[in-house]
Enzyme design. Structure first.
Site, mmCIF file in Angstrom:
data_model
loop_
_atom_site.group_PDB
_atom_site.id
_atom_site.type_symbol
_atom_site.label_atom_id
_atom_site.label_comp_id
_atom_site.label_asym_id
_atom_site.label_seq_id
_atom_site.Cartn_x
_atom_site.Cartn_y
_atom_site.Cartn_z
ATOM 1 N N SER A 20 -15.178 10.912 -3.230
ATOM 2 C CA SER A 20 -16.581 10.751 -3.337
ATOM 3 C C SER A 20 -17.378 12.027 -3.562
ATOM 4 O O SER A 20 -17.326 12.762 -4.512
ATOM 5 C CB SER A 20 -16.998 9.914 -2.064
ATOM 6 O OG SER A 20 -18.252 9.640 -1.735
ATOM 7 N N ASP B 72 -16.431 3.501 -4.317
ATOM 8 C CA ASP B 72 -16.157 4.710 -3.731
ATOM 9 C C ASP B 72 -14.714 4.882 -3.204
ATOM 10 O O ASP B 72 -14.056 3.945 -2.519
ATOM 11 C CB ASP B 72 -16.897 4.746 -2.379
ATOM 12 C CG ASP B 72 -17.075 5.997 -1.810
ATOM 13 O OD1 ASP B 72 -15.993 6.541 -1.104
ATOM 14 O OD2 ASP B 72 -18.170 6.743 -1.666
#
Length: 732
Positions: free
Chosen positions: A64, A210
């Site tokens: 991320s 993510d």
């Protein structure tokens, strides 16, 4: 003298194998950076300390936000430049898909004041559809392309100055996906796709989101890459205590943290005594605190310095560090000439639709600024979920790939609008509007747009927009429109009558775009106006009046926002020729013109306006009267209190913005002067009326919500509440 020198040389040569062996046996250091939104900027502070201590990193893995920092460092960008890029970055734009009003065609701008809310809702025969996230990531993709442009031709992430891996999650299975090749910007984008916020990234037939869901602190990946020692930086949110879980947002936040915390604990179990775990103290900072970069840098650096003793064991001598840094030095990308351009345009529109809008040509050097400007204009048409570019190497040179991903919830879209004006003296206007835009109806990109407004000013319009070429330079429009308004008629400030005017029209126009901000149209309108007396004195004959006229309109619109512009300008002129020969009961010529300019300095903004509406010849009738009064139209007078054949208005406004970037509020002052006359020749300095105002408001997704108090030269005061005022509605 010679003997000592000879001894020194012999000793040096004798020690050389040991030095080489020491370098060869230096443990491989893997840097692991966890996800955590804006808190990921703390990673940059850790990198700064690693460089101060002279700790070389042999591989870097990130999830991320950690993948973004890791990728930039792996590509050779200096820590100082990473810090400066993050400070200068327009973080707010990364959470919006709209590239800016400047990149929309004029026809979109003409209606965006009435239907500004475009929530990403599609509709078809099967029902209503929404996008994969609140944000598709269009602007984020362009930002990441810019940040990674020097590695645009790198396909194998082991070929970066530092080998790199990004971690994403397969949305179908929930398993970890380790991205080690392909487009670097796309890899970061996939790793950062927070479910529900950013739309998933389609890559290799999988939808990726993510990486924090599957592996937020990817120690295992660094181990698999051959790391002997791990430096792990964990910024994962701690779980809330029961007493802190009180509201819906805290419940959702706790559920999200549970997902990442669980896999993070599994990875922390892989940390050994020889590894280094750094946990910056980030209490009080959240995943959305993007504008606190300098503080977060320092918090990361402070946490790393607390491990200085452990990190010093990994430090290398100055010469060895210099050699390491020399291998990382980022060089300006030299792409050479583009060998060819390949398009992936989807199935609904012809590939020529994209080709006509891309100015980059094969055989020419890559012009990134021009290319991204073209992509933003393509995206501004509203047909695509994302429009992106990437480079890949080939034997003949770099290949430019242009990928336009069609909206999965298209091609028919809903939009909404709200308008409210109240002078707290019995004059209230409230309207709700909704629109359906059906797009990509043929290979040229035809559209059918229908809008409906309910409230004090009912309005319905449906129109077919037909491009006459792939570049949209020439077009035709055919439409039907119906609207009704109640006009108050005043005599010396006293309302004496109220009439109802209903317009029903059909129109046909042809036009041409003049660059990205200009348009010219010539059209024919046929219809009728119905005038009904409702209350008070009889001021005009009732009944139906036939209308038929030709109009010519030239518009330039470069305003940065329809409601709250901070830069750009508007210039419009429209000539109307109404004749019996065109089917009208009237014979007259009229002219409408408007100039608007606005500029900003820091948080101050100044806007100037000139507006006029004139009957050049003939009699226009009460249904076409020029009317002033109301918010920003000589604010201290009631709506329509000033009316006549001709009107003129000049105004200036100054305001200052306060508050944060996500919902700023503002306050300012305004001055307006003008009037209406039977003939513009009657205008004199001494018969101009004036209005001064102070106002304050907040900019929202429906437009500015403003409160204003106005005072005129006749000692009258008026107060307003207004939602959704746009200067451009004066012209349209």
């Amino acid at each position: 003298m010679r003997l000592p020198v000879l001894i020194a040389v012999v000793v040096a040569f004798a020690a050389l194998p040991a030095l080489v062996a020491a370098q060869e046996t230096r443990p491989k250091v893997g840097l692991v950076l966890s996800g955590g939104g804006a808190k990921g900027m703390a990673h940059v502070g850790v990198l700064r300390v690693l460089e101060e201590i002279k700790v070389p990193v042999d591989m870097v893995v990130g999830t991320s936000a950690g993948s973004a920092v890791a990728a930039l460092y792996a590509s050779g960008m200096s820590v100082h430049e990473i810090e400066q890029r993050f400070i200068d970055l327009d973080w707010l734009s990364s959470f919006r898909d709209d590239p800016g009003r400047a990149y929309k065609p004029v026809r979109r701008k003409q209606s965006d004041w009435r239907l500004p809310i475009t929530p990403g809702i599609g509709v078809d025969a099967e029902g209503v559809h929404v996008g994969g996230g609140l944000v598709t990531g269009q602007n984020l993709g362009l930002i990441l392309n810019e940040l990674t442009r020097n590695a645009a031709l790198v396909d194998d992430f082991d070929q970066l100055p530092i080998p790199f891996r990004a971690i994403a999650t397969d949305l179908e299975t929930g398993v970890e996906v380790v991205i080690d090749s392909g487009n670097l910007a796309e890899a970061i984008r996939a790793s950062m796709s927070i479910p529900g916020i950013y739309a998933p990234v389609e890559r290799g037939g999988r939808l990726l989101v993510d990486g924090g869901i599957a592996n937020n602190l990817p120690v295992s990946v660094a181990r698999d890459m051959g790391a002997d020692i791990i430096i792990a930086v964990d910024i994962t949110d701690p779980l809330l205590k029961t007493d802190d879980i009180k509201e819906a947002f805290s419940v959702v936040g706790q559920l999200t943290t549970l997902l990442t915390r669980r896999n993070t604990e599994e990875q922390l179990a892989l940390i050994t005594d020889k590894d280094i775990l750094i946990r910056p103290r980030l209490e009080g900072y959240g995943s959305a605190d993007f504008y606190d970069g300098p503080v977060l840098f320092e918090l990361g650096a402070t946490a790393a310095r607390e491990h200085a003793v452990e990190l010093n064991r990994l430090a290398v001598p100055a010469k060895q560090w210099q050699a390491f840094r020399a291998g990382l030095e980022q060089r300006s990308a030299s792409y050479g000439h583009v060998a060819r351009i390949e398009f992936n345009a989807g199935r609904r529109l012809s590939t020529d639709f994209l080709k006509e809008r891309i100015r980059q040509k094969p055989g020419e050097p890559l012009d990134i600024e021009q290319l991204e400007s073209d992509l933003k204009r393509i995206y501004g048409l509203g047909y695509y979920e994302t429009v992106s570019w990437s480079l890949r190497p080939s034997k003949r040179g770099p290949v430019l790939d242009i990928k336009a991903r069609e909206k999965r919830w298209g091609p028919n879209y809903l939009s909404f609008g709200l308008n409210y004006e109240d002078n707290f003296d019995g004059d209230t206007r409230f309207n709700l509007a909704s629109g359906l835009r059906m797009t990509e109806l043929n290979s040229l990109g035809a559209e059918w747009h229908t809008g409906v407004q309910l409230g004090t000013e009912p309005w319905v319009r449906t129109q077919w927009y037909q491009p006459l070429d792939f570049g949209y330079e020439r077009f035709a429009v055919i439409g039907l429109e119906h609207q009704r308004d109640e006009y108050s008629v005043y005599d010396d400030g006293t309302r004496i009558s109220q009439i109802d005017v209903t317009l029903s029209q059909a129109d046909l126009a042809i036009g041409m775009e003049l660059g990205g901000d200009g348009e010219i149209r010539i059209g024919y309108v046929r219809g009728s106006a119905k005038v009904d007396d409702e209350v008070g004195q009889k001021v005009a004959p009732s009944g139906r009046i036939n209308q038929g006229y030709v109009n010519v309109q030239l518009v330039h619109d470069s305003l940065s926002d329809a409601f709250y512009p901070k830069s750009g300008g508007f210039a419009g002129i429209r000539a109307r020729f109404e004749r019996n020969d065109f089917g009208s009961d009237r014979n007259f010529d009229s002219l409408t013109g408007m100039l608007l300019g606005t500029t900003s300095w820091q948080r101050f903004n100044v806007t100037g306006l000139l507006f006029t509406e004139q009957v050049i010849s003939g009699e226009s009738g009460i249904e076409n009267a020029a009317r002033l009064g109301g918010f920003r139209r000589l604010s201290a007078y009631a709506a329509g209190e000033l009316s006549g054949n001709d009107a003129a208005l000049a105004a200036a406004y100054a305001r200052r913005e306060f508050g944060g970037p996500f919902m700023p509020w503002f306050a300012g002052v305004g001055f307006e002067t003008g009037n209406t006359w039977d003939q513009i020749d009657d205008a004199r300095w001494d018969n101009l009326v004036r209005s001064w105002s102070v106002f304050a408001g907040v900019d929202t997704f429906v437009g500015p919500v403003q409160f204003s108090v106005a005072y005129n030269n006749e000692d009258d005061w008026t107060a307003y509440m207004n939602i959704g005022f746009s200067f451009t509605q004066l012209f349209y």
